[in-house]
Design an enzyme around this catalytic site. Structure first.
Site, PDB file in Angstrom:
ATOM      1  N   ILE A  52       0.864  -1.174   0.034  1.00 59.79           N
ATOM      2  CA  ILE A  52      -0.080   0.143   0.162  1.00 59.79           C
ATOM      3  C   ILE A  52       0.946   1.223  -0.101  1.00 59.79           C
ATOM      4  CG2 ILE A  52      -0.141  -0.136   2.367  1.00 59.79           C
ATOM      5  CD1 ILE A  52      -3.041   1.248   2.373  1.00 59.79           C
ATOM      6  N   SER A  53       0.721   2.049  -0.929  1.00 66.37           N
ATOM      7  CA  SER A  53       1.638   3.372  -1.125  1.00 66.37           C
ATOM      8  C   SER A  53       1.611   4.455   0.065  1.00 66.37           C
ATOM      9  CB  SER A  53       1.143   4.213  -2.380  1.00 66.37           C
ATOM     10  OG  SER A  53       1.243   3.193  -3.418  1.00 66.37           O
TER      11      SER A  53
END
Ligand code: SAM
Length: 200
Positions: free
Chosen positions: A50-51
């Site tokens: 997940i960025s």
């Protein structure tokens, strides 16, 4: 987290408000809930991430969405970016090549009440023609280029935001439907795979 994003230079109020409404801790593993709001990427399984919140905010800001837009996201991952987009636009079509991630994101987004996101398990390195054209396209994995097939799925006033480069480093690029580009600094993403992605 929103104050931190403001300090980092995110100015778009709609984007900041959307991020404030999405419970990021729901999109990370149980062991990472305590650190969900730190400004770093986190593992989500299948070797994917997940960025970090800043990158999500910056890409969303650069996308310059309008409430009536339909958006294609290439790379659902956890579903977090799709949820942020769903707060801002009419419809999000989000595609993920790992079935386990697509299934988990679909279930989570449904549980959180997002009725305007469709998560599809597919290779979207060449886009997703069945629902084209899109007002905006967001690629959330490192890509060697924007494939021409993907570019044809953009509406006439559309724009694509993508991290373009090699496997080690990419640049955040905004490209409009006429092919004009703006460059917005270095980023590091996991690779886009599939037909038009990196080999491996
Ligand atoms: N947007 C995600 C989020 O909010 O959690 C993070 C995306 S993660 C950095 C990149 C994702 O792109 C991974 O889940 C990966 O499996 C997916 N991906 C890579 N190549 C793909 C392809 N050809 N089609 C669809 N998804 C792809």
């Amino acid at each position: 987290m929103v104050r931190q994003l403001e300090r980092f230079g995110i100015r778009d109020r709609r984007v900041l408000d959307a991020i404030a409404r999405v419970p990021r801790e729901e999109f990370v593993g149980p062991a990472d809930r305590d650190v969900a709001y730190g400004d770093h990427a986190l593992q989500i399984g299948e070797g994917q991430t997940i960025s970090q919140p800043y990158v999500v905010a910056r890409m969303t800001e650069l996308l310059a969405t309008e409430p009536e837009h339909r958006v294609l996201e290439v790379g659902t991952g956890s579903g977090y970016q799709a949820a942020v987009l769903a707060e801002l636009v009419r419809e999000v079509i989000s595609i993920e090549r790992h079935a386990s991630l697509a299934d988990a994101a679909r279930d989570l987004l449904r549980r959180l009440g997002y009725t305007n996101v469709r998560v599809i398990h597919a290779d979207a390195s060449l886009g997703y023609p069945p629902d084209a054209p899109y007002d905006r396209i967001l690629i959330t994995a490192a890509t060697p280029r924007i494939d021409p097939a993907l570019a044809t799925q953009l509406s006439v006033e559309g724009r694509i935001v993508a991290p373009i480069g090699d496997l080690d480093l990419q640049e955040l690029v905004v490209r409009d439907a006429r092919g004009r580009e703006e460059h917005h600094g270095p980023v590091r993403f996991v690779p886009l795979r599939g037909q038009a992605g990196f080999r491996g």
